[in-house]
Design an enzyme around this catalytic site. Structure first.
Site: not given
Ligand code: GDP
Length: 140
Positions: A11, A51, A128, A104, A87, A93, A59
């Site tokens: 990213k 997304y 994807e 991370r 993962r 996350t 968000f």
């Molecule tokens: P991942 O699969 O671990 O990437 O998590 P998710 O699919 O739940 O979320 C996608 C992406 O959205 C994450 O990697 C973060 O960059 C962002 N994100 C997730 N939760 C939050 C949040 O609560 N606030 C904000 N600002 N960004 C978030």
């Protein structure tokens, strides 16, 4: 067990801090092979489409703005159980919940600027990968 594939994004927070190599090294150390890779600047439309599943989340707009704030490196990773392996090495996350030694935990700046994306299922990995790569670009 046969090798499978997953999709990864390094990213903008990581490319900005010149961590492309450091992140890739962690993926390779975890037994994953980079079988396709390119550095791109995503358009807003591309990021919104990617997304799309998060469109209703509070968000969403911040996330899209972050993902187009600089270049990203999109990659296809191959290895045994690639989705799960990736993962695991990515970590949770929210970096404050991520296990020691994960990408991370080591590199993420925040729950949003968390350095890497990784597919969450084989089915989504295929979707994807096809979103960013043609079959000819998967050179192995
Ligand atoms: P991942 O699969 O671990 O990437 O998590 P998710 O699919 O739940 O979320 C996608 C992406 O959205 C994450 O990697 C973060 O960059 C962002 N994100 C997730 N939760 C939050 C949040 O609560 N606030 C904000 N600002 N960004 C978030």
């Amino acid at each position: 067990m046969a090798a499978t594939r997953t999709f990864s994004i390094i990213k903008p927070d990581a490319t900005r801090r010149n961590l492309t190599g450091a992140v890739t090294a962690k993926l390779e150390e975890a037994g994953l092979r980079v079988v396709a890779s390119k550095r791109i600047q995503m358009t807003r439309e591309q990021a919104e489409g990617f997304y799309g599943v998060h469109r209703e989340r509070p968000f969403f707009n911040d996330l899209v703005s972050f993902m187009i704030s600089g270049p990203v490196v999109v990659q296809v990773l191959e290895g045994e159980n690639a989705v799960l392996r990736n993962r695991e090495i990515m970590g949770a996350t929210n970096p404050s919940d991520a296990a020691d030694g994960t990408i991370r935990k080591l590199f993420a700046e925040s729950i949003e600027a968390n350095s890497v994306h990784g597919s969450d299922s084989d089915e989504n990995a295929a979707i994807e990968i096809a979103y960013f790569f043609t079959p000819e670009e998967l050179v192995g």
